[in-house]
Motif scaffolding. Structure first.
Motif, mmCIF file in Angstrom:
data_model
loop_
_atom_site.group_PDB
_atom_site.id
_atom_site.type_symbol
_atom_site.label_atom_id
_atom_site.label_comp_id
_atom_site.label_asym_id
_atom_site.label_seq_id
_atom_site.Cartn_x
_atom_site.Cartn_y
_atom_site.Cartn_z
ATOM 1 N N TYR A 1 0.868 -1.174 0.000
ATOM 2 C CA TYR A 1 0.000 0.000 0.000
ATOM 3 C C TYR A 1 0.901 1.218 0.000
ATOM 4 N N VAL A 2 0.715 2.117 -0.959
ATOM 5 C CA VAL A 2 1.569 3.288 -1.075
ATOM 6 C C VAL A 2 0.749 4.534 -0.751
ATOM 7 N N ILE B 1 0.050 8.539 0.637
ATOM 8 C CA ILE B 1 0.621 9.829 0.277
ATOM 9 C C ILE B 1 1.588 10.339 1.346
ATOM 10 N N GLU C 1 10.985 7.577 0.412
ATOM 11 C CA GLU C 1 10.229 8.300 -0.607
ATOM 12 C C GLU C 1 10.601 7.887 -2.026
ATOM 13 N N ARG D 1 8.681 4.720 -2.828
ATOM 14 C CA ARG D 1 7.269 5.032 -3.044
ATOM 15 C C ARG D 1 7.056 5.665 -4.416
ATOM 16 N N ASN D 2 7.922 6.608 -4.766
ATOM 17 C CA ASN D 2 7.789 7.266 -6.071
ATOM 18 C C ASN D 2 8.000 6.278 -7.216
ATOM 19 N N LYS E 1 4.837 4.192 -7.485
ATOM 20 C CA LYS E 1 3.764 4.970 -8.117
ATOM 21 C C LYS E 1 3.970 5.042 -9.630
ATOM 22 N N GLN E 2 5.219 5.300 -10.049
ATOM 23 C CA GLN E 2 5.518 5.393 -11.474
ATOM 24 C C GLN E 2 5.293 4.052 -12.169
ATOM 25 N N TYR F 1 3.219 1.727 -11.244
ATOM 26 C CA TYR F 1 1.771 1.524 -11.292
ATOM 27 C C TYR F 1 1.180 2.260 -12.489
ATOM 28 N N ILE F 2 1.590 3.499 -12.694
ATOM 29 C CA ILE F 2 1.093 4.302 -13.815
ATOM 30 C C ILE F 2 1.490 3.655 -15.141
#
Length: 94
Positions: free
Chosen positions: A5-6, A8, A22, A25-26, A29-30, A32-33
């Motif tokens: 789970y990422v 904010i 961080e 996490r970044n 997120k990238q 995932y996109i």
């Protein structure tokens, strides 16, 4: 398979209790996109039209009604069973 789970906030914790910095996490997120984008790029036109109807209609029966009334040649005459097979396939993509 470990699901991370990422959130904010500045600290994150996995299901195993490991803190992520961080940068991690970044990167997640990238990734995932990018996976979402690749999945959409690899989807056929018919799947995308069904997906769009599902976004507009959370109720699959309403989404099917929209698809069955659509004049698009890719959707015209689609049977309910075929529609729900496609919905199942789209769900399996995540």
């Amino acid at each position: 398979m470990v699901i991370i789970y990422v959130p904010i906030s500045n600290t994150a914790e996995t299901s195993e209790g490991v803190l992520l910095d961080e940068d991690v996490r970044n990167a997640l997120k990238q990734a995932y996109i990018e996976v979402e984008g690749e999945t959409l790029r690899n989807s056929g036109d018919r799947d995308l039209l069904i997906f769009a109807s599902l976004i507009r209609n959370q109720d699959t029966n309403r989404a099917y009604a929209e698809v069955s009334n659509n004049n698009n040649i890719l959707l015209k005459g689609m049977r309910r069973s075929t529609f729900f097979q496609n919905v199942s396939y789209l769900q399996s993509l995540g």
